[in-house]
Design an enzyme around this catalytic site. Structure first.
Site, PDB file in Angstrom:
ATOM      1  CB  THR A  35      -3.106 -39.356 -21.701  1.00 37.83           C
ATOM      2  OG1 THR A  35      -4.370 -39.093 -22.230  1.00 37.83           O
ATOM      3  CG2 THR A  35      -3.004 -38.714 -20.352  1.00 37.83           C
ATOM      4  CE1 TYR A 138     -14.034 -39.772 -16.721  1.00 41.09           C
ATOM      5  CE2 TYR A 138     -15.081 -41.406 -15.570  1.00 41.09           C
ATOM      6  CZ  TYR A 138     -14.697 -40.894 -16.837  1.00 41.09           C
ATOM      7  OH  TYR A 138     -14.832 -41.582 -18.014  1.00 41.09           O
ATOM      8  CE  LYS A 142     -15.847 -38.297 -19.862  1.00 41.38           C
ATOM      9  NZ  LYS A 142     -15.374 -38.805 -21.430  1.00 41.38           N
ATOM     10  CG  PHE A 166     -21.599 -50.382 -18.401  1.00 41.78           C
ATOM     11  CD1 PHE A 166     -22.315 -49.484 -19.140  1.00 41.78           C
ATOM     12  CD2 PHE A 166     -22.086 -50.603 -17.025  1.00 41.78           C
ATOM     13  CE1 PHE A 166     -23.315 -48.973 -18.639  1.00 41.78           C
ATOM     14  CE2 PHE A 166     -22.992 -50.094 -16.561  1.00 41.78           C
ATOM     15  CZ  PHE A 166     -23.785 -49.235 -17.094  1.00 41.78           C
ATOM     16  CG  ASP A 282     -13.813 -49.646  -6.739  1.00 35.43           C
ATOM     17  OD1 ASP A 282     -14.034 -48.869  -7.897  1.00 35.43           O
ATOM     18  OD2 ASP A 282     -12.959 -50.358  -6.453  1.00 35.43           O
TER      19      ASP A 282
HETATM   20  N1  UFG Z   1      -9.605 -53.844  -9.234  1.00 31.24           N
HETATM   21  C1  UFG Z   1      -8.886 -54.288  -8.276  1.00 31.24           C
HETATM   22  N2  UFG Z   1      -7.476 -54.198  -8.141  1.00 31.24           N
HETATM   23  C2  UFG Z   1      -7.006 -53.470  -9.170  1.00 31.24           C
HETATM   24  C3  UFG Z   1      -7.766 -52.710 -10.225  1.00 31.24           C
HETATM   25  C4  UFG Z   1      -9.083 -52.850 -10.157  1.00 31.24           C
HETATM   26  O1  UFG Z   1      -9.176 -55.153  -7.668  1.00 31.24           O
HETATM   27  O2  UFG Z   1      -5.679 -53.184  -9.028  1.00 31.24           O
HETATM   28  C5  UFG Z   1     -11.168 -53.858  -9.380  1.00 31.24           C
HETATM   29  C6  UFG Z   1     -11.735 -52.459  -9.007  1.00 31.24           C
HETATM   30  O3  UFG Z   1     -11.846 -52.395  -7.586  1.00 31.24           O
HETATM   31  C7  UFG Z   1     -13.033 -52.705  -9.560  1.00 31.24           C
HETATM   32  C8  UFG Z   1     -12.717 -53.484 -10.862  1.00 31.24           C
HETATM   33  O4  UFG Z   1     -11.376 -54.104 -10.494  1.00 31.24           O
HETATM   34  O5  UFG Z   1     -13.921 -53.239  -8.815  1.00 31.24           O
HETATM   35  C9  UFG Z   1     -12.505 -52.709 -12.183  1.00 31.24           C
HETATM   36  O6  UFG Z   1     -11.805 -51.853 -11.943  1.00 31.24           O
HETATM   37  P1  UFG Z   1     -10.890 -50.611 -13.074  1.00 31.24           P
HETATM   38  O7  UFG Z   1     -10.203 -49.845 -12.331  1.00 31.24           O
HETATM   39  O8  UFG Z   1     -10.547 -51.662 -14.160  1.00 31.24           O
HETATM   40  O9  UFG Z   1     -12.118 -49.969 -13.699  1.00 31.24           O
HETATM   41  P2  UFG Z   1     -13.280 -49.039 -12.830  1.00 31.24           P
HETATM   42  O10 UFG Z   1     -14.629 -49.781 -12.748  1.00 31.24           O
HETATM   43  O11 UFG Z   1     -12.725 -48.203 -11.554  1.00 31.24           O
HETATM   44  O12 UFG Z   1     -13.465 -47.791 -13.968  1.00 31.24           O
HETATM   45  C10 UFG Z   1     -14.245 -47.920 -15.033  1.00 31.24           C
HETATM   46  C11 UFG Z   1     -13.619 -46.786 -15.955  1.00 31.24           C
HETATM   47  C12 UFG Z   1     -13.876 -45.637 -15.512  1.00 31.24           C
HETATM   48  C13 UFG Z   1     -15.070 -45.247 -15.098  1.00 31.24           C
HETATM   49  C14 UFG Z   1     -15.816 -46.323 -14.191  1.00 31.24           C
HETATM   50  C15 UFG Z   1     -17.194 -45.982 -13.717  1.00 31.24           C
HETATM   51  O13 UFG Z   1     -12.290 -47.399 -16.359  1.00 31.24           O
HETATM   52  O14 UFG Z   1     -13.331 -44.466 -16.676  1.00 31.24           O
HETATM   53  O15 UFG Z   1     -15.531 -47.480 -14.653  1.00 31.24           O
HETATM   54  O16 UFG Z   1     -17.223 -46.480 -12.594  1.00 31.24           O
HETATM   55  F1  UFG Z   1     -15.343 -43.755 -14.660  1.00 31.24           F
END
Ligand code: UFG
Length: 332
Positions: A35, A138, A142, A166, A282
């Protein structure tokens, strides 16, 4: 002093490698490029290999005093659909990495952990005493590795830092390296794409959460602030030998809508969006209590959401310019 950055051709690892070098460390990168991207390791000694391959790892491992381990799969949704892939790499192969480090006499191990080890916390902000109850494979993978480090340090004297990130975001201020995922699922790159001509509208995953504007709240932390914390963690391990786990976040949360506003402000463009159903798994809000990192490491995030979005935008524009240049070259 020499450090092995495993996964150093990936997003966070490539930033850590540069920050380590800026602090005077000798850096080797180990990456299987599954990746990661070779150009993100440009200018570094790169060994291409898999963490499951001890024969490939051992020669470079013998040359270093510490390992930083970034080589993991990190999509929550994918881990639910394909847990085998996550346990194979993030646990099985990662244990091989740890065993090889131990056999080669490595004394310090810095691990990229995640706030996903906490699952859906009972209260926010989240401190390190919060029970570790991951809710997806995931996070479980970890957490397993955190347990392995705890046991190895007790039994074999290797010390470790488990750094619970975070939401890593943003890019190096140089614009040379940044976030490049395929597929991209993270909010900030997708919101920037939505603010770019021809980009797809952002799908906001849920606007009925129990938060002030109904969208999810996250603690976005600049990737170079994270990288600086790795250097401080390493220094701490080397100075007093005690192992530790710390949260790495800013302590401030922003909603999806607030991130979109920051994107519009930085780019000067409107970001198109549509409201979509909630994404499975989420939690409504994840925000760090970052006080242990401050007390233990003297670390504090120095970049805010505006800096995160501005550096990510700079990086995106550089990528677009590079693609346009490549497309203009004559094909033979
Ligand atoms: N979101 C949207 N639309 C999108 C993408 C994300 O609304 O197209 C929202 C998600 O619902 C979330 C926020 O934006 O509320 C952040 O989402 P991300 O996908 O950017 O990040 P995550 O919080 O899901 O993930 C991050 C890390 C992971 C880790 C996780 C822990 O990238 O590696 O936090 O909860 F596991």
């Amino acid at each position: 002093m020499a450090i092995l950055v495993v996964g150093g051709a990936g997003y966070i690892g490539s930033h850590a490698a540069r920050v380590l070098r800026r602090h005077g460390y000798e850096v080797f990168i180990y990456d299987n490029l599954s990746t990661g991207y070779r150009f993100l390791a440009d200018g570094f000694d790169l060994v291409v290999g898999d963490i499951a391959d001890s024969d490939r790892l051992a020669p470079v491992m013998r040359r270093v005093e510490a390992v930083m381990h970034f080589a993991a799969f990190a999509y929550v949704g994918e881990s639910v659909e394909n847990p085998r892939k996550y346990f194979q790499n993030n646990v099985n192969a990662a244990l091989n990495l740890l065993n090889t480090a131990q056999e080669c006499g490595v004394r310090h191990f810095v691990f990229s952990s995640t706030c996903a080890v906490y699952g859906v916390p009972a209260k926010v902000p989240i401190d390190e005493a919060t029970p570790r109850e991951p809710v997806n494979p995931y996070g479980a993978s970890k957490l397993f590795f955190e347990y392995a480090l705890e046991a190895y340090s007790r039994a074999y004297g290797m010390n470790y830092a488990s750094l619970r990130y975070f939401n890593a975001a943003g890019a190096d201020e140089s614009g040379d390296i940044g976030e490049l995922h395929n597929p991209e699922t993270h909010l900030i790159p997708l919101a920037l794409a939505a603010a770019t001509e021809g980009g797809l509208p952002l799908r906001i995953f849920g606007n009925d959460y129990p938060t002030p504007d109904g969208t999810c709240i996250r603690d976005y932390i600049h990737v170079n602030d994270l990288a600086e914390a790795h250097v401080l963690a390493l220094k701490k391990l080397m100075a007093d030998g005690d192992s530790f786990a710390v949260n790495l976040g800013t302590g401030t949360g922003y909603s999806v809508r607030e991130v979109m506003m920051a994107v519009e402000q930085v780019t000067g463009n409107k970001a198109a969006y549509e409201v979509a159903p909630r994404r499975a798994g989420d939690p409504p809000a994840l925000v760090a209590d970052a006080s242990r990192a401050r007390d233990l490491l003297g670390w504090k995030a120095t970049r805010n959401l505006q800096n995160i979005v501005a550096t990510a935008w700079n990086w995106k524009q550089r990528q677009i310019a590079k693609q346009a240049e490549a497309a203009a070259l004559p094909k033979n």
